[in-house]
Design a protein around this motif. Structure first.
Motif, mmCIF file in Angstrom:
data_model
loop_
_atom_site.group_PDB
_atom_site.id
_atom_site.type_symbol
_atom_site.label_atom_id
_atom_site.label_comp_id
_atom_site.label_asym_id
_atom_site.label_seq_id
_atom_site.Cartn_x
_atom_site.Cartn_y
_atom_site.Cartn_z
ATOM 1 N N LEU A 1 51.312 26.582 75.017
ATOM 2 C CA LEU A 1 52.569 25.850 75.176
ATOM 3 C C LEU A 1 53.530 26.098 74.025
ATOM 4 O O LEU A 1 54.498 25.360 73.867
ATOM 5 N N ASP A 2 53.278 27.130 73.230
ATOM 6 C CA ASP A 2 54.166 27.436 72.104
ATOM 7 C C ASP A 2 55.117 28.563 72.505
ATOM 8 O O ASP A 2 54.725 29.736 72.523
ATOM 9 N N PRO A 3 56.377 28.229 72.814
ATOM 10 C CA PRO A 3 57.320 29.266 73.242
ATOM 11 C C PRO A 3 57.778 30.170 72.109
ATOM 12 O O PRO A 3 58.442 31.174 72.350
ATOM 13 N N GLY A 4 57.419 29.808 70.873
ATOM 14 C CA GLY A 4 57.816 30.609 69.727
ATOM 15 C C GLY A 4 56.720 31.512 69.208
ATOM 16 O O GLY A 4 56.938 32.260 68.252
ATOM 17 N N SER B 1 59.390 20.803 79.776
ATOM 18 C CA SER B 1 59.288 19.880 80.908
ATOM 19 C C SER B 1 59.832 20.491 82.193
ATOM 20 O O SER B 1 59.409 20.128 83.293
ATOM 21 N N ASP B 2 60.777 21.439 82.074
ATOM 22 C CA ASP B 2 61.337 22.086 83.259
ATOM 23 C C ASP B 2 60.294 22.916 83.995
ATOM 24 O O ASP B 2 60.452 23.193 85.194
ATOM 25 N N TYR B 3 59.255 23.330 83.275
ATOM 26 C CA TYR B 3 58.263 24.226 83.863
ATOM 27 C C TYR B 3 56.894 23.567 84.010
ATOM 28 O O TYR B 3 55.896 24.247 84.238
ATOM 29 N N ALA B 4 56.854 22.239 83.889
ATOM 30 C CA ALA B 4 55.574 21.528 83.983
ATOM 31 C C ALA B 4 54.898 21.776 85.332
ATOM 32 O O ALA B 4 53.680 22.007 85.392
ATOM 33 N N ASP B 5 55.661 21.727 86.419
ATOM 34 C CA ASP B 5 55.079 21.949 87.745
ATOM 35 C C ASP B 5 54.515 23.350 87.879
ATOM 36 O O ASP B 5 53.433 23.550 88.469
ATOM 37 N N ASP B 6 55.234 24.338 87.344
ATOM 38 C CA ASP B 6 54.763 25.724 87.424
ATOM 39 C C ASP B 6 53.471 25.910 86.633
ATOM 40 O O ASP B 6 52.525 26.558 87.111
ATOM 41 N N VAL C 1 53.347 29.703 78.510
ATOM 42 C CA VAL C 1 54.704 29.190 78.679
ATOM 43 C C VAL C 1 55.747 30.262 78.403
ATOM 44 O O VAL C 1 56.888 30.183 78.893
ATOM 45 N N ARG C 2 55.385 31.293 77.645
ATOM 46 C CA ARG C 2 56.338 32.356 77.337
ATOM 47 C C ARG C 2 56.713 33.177 78.560
ATOM 48 O O ARG C 2 57.680 33.946 78.517
ATOM 49 N N ASP C 3 55.961 33.001 79.652
ATOM 50 C CA ASP C 3 56.372 33.621 80.915
ATOM 51 C C ASP C 3 57.607 32.934 81.488
ATOM 52 O O ASP C 3 58.265 33.476 82.387
ATOM 53 N N TYR C 4 57.918 31.737 80.973
ATOM 54 C CA TYR C 4 59.045 30.948 81.485
ATOM 55 C C TYR C 4 60.167 30.796 80.457
ATOM 56 O O TYR C 4 61.336 30.792 80.821
#
Length: 246
Positions: free
Chosen positions: A34-37, A78-83, A49-52
């Motif tokens: 879950l670390d986008p950085g 949170s925008d990608y929680a469902d994915d 999460v980096r796929d999103y």
């Protein structure tokens, strides 16, 4: 299981080491980053999460600096929680280890953290909070570590297990001192009195008293993400927290 802790405490390496150990032990486990950085990870996440969303993309697209882009990227989780939940559910693993952003405050102390834990976690959800053994060597820093652990517990209100990471870098005496502090607050008070004076001592003692009054167990399990020492004991605590065993 959400792995949370201060920057530099070894969350990502412990995620990697623990997951490898669990797989060798026959546990059907996957990892979620879950670390986008994150730039380089010591494991290959099953869900990323980096796929999103990626920090470097936001820096370029929104003309943001690294800190602003990281804040925005974490809020966008949170925008990608469902994915992300859909990817996890498609695999149907027995255990999910979630590696959270390196800057703990961006996940734990903003709305996105509790939201992601609620959306991704099921009935059996726990937080694995990491104490940095090197940071916690003196009594004042140990108090601050306990305070942060209590604050994280208050944010998520799910079972929380504590790991004292990097014990391979401590002497036996240093490790025993921190374990004594965790088991006997009176000894911690005594050591605070020997090292602090005035308002610093009063505030530290009041913080410990307030945390202890919550009735929450904060004794960390000594582990090493580098050597894999202590993982048997840590897994036993995690099983109890997740409701796998009584």
């Amino acid at each position: 299981m959400f792995v949370i802790g201060p920057a530099g405490s070894g969350k990502t390496l412990l995620t990697s080491t623990l997951t490898s150990w669990l797989k060798l032990s026959g546990v059907d486990v996957i990892t979620v980053n879950l670390d986008p950085g994150a730039v380089v990870l010591p494991y290959t996440p099953d869900v990323d999460v980096r796929d999103y969303v990626r920090v470097e993309d936001l820096m370029r697209e929104r003309m943001l600096g690294p800190n602003g882009a990281m804040i925005l990227a974490c809020d966008m989780l949170s925008d990608y929680a469902d994915d992300i939940r859909g990817e996890v559910e498609a695999v149907e693993p027995d255990m999910v280890v979630v590696d959270t952003p390196g800057q703990m405050e961006l996940f734990a102390f903003r709305d996105v953290g509790p939201y992601m834990v609620e959306e991704l976690g099921g009935d059996k959800t726990a937080v694995l909070y990491i104490f940095d053994a090197l940071f916690s060597k003196n009594p004042l820093n140990y108090v601050m570590s306990v305070f942060l652990a209590a604050a994280v517990h208050n944010r998520f209100l799910v079972p929380q297990v504590h790991a004292l990471n990097k014990v391979d870098l401590l002497s036996r005496e240093e490790l025993e001192t921190q374990l004594r502090w965790s088991m006997n607050p009176d000894e911690l008070h005594e050591d605070l009195g020997r090292t602090l004076a005035g308002m610093g001592r009063v505030m530290s003692e009041n913080i410990i008293q307030a945390v202890m009054s919550l009735g929450v167990e904060f004794s960390p399990v000594p582990v090493s993400a580098k050597t894999a020492d202590g993982l048997v004991d840590l897994y036993a605590e995690l099983e109890r927290a997740l409701g796998v065993v009584e």
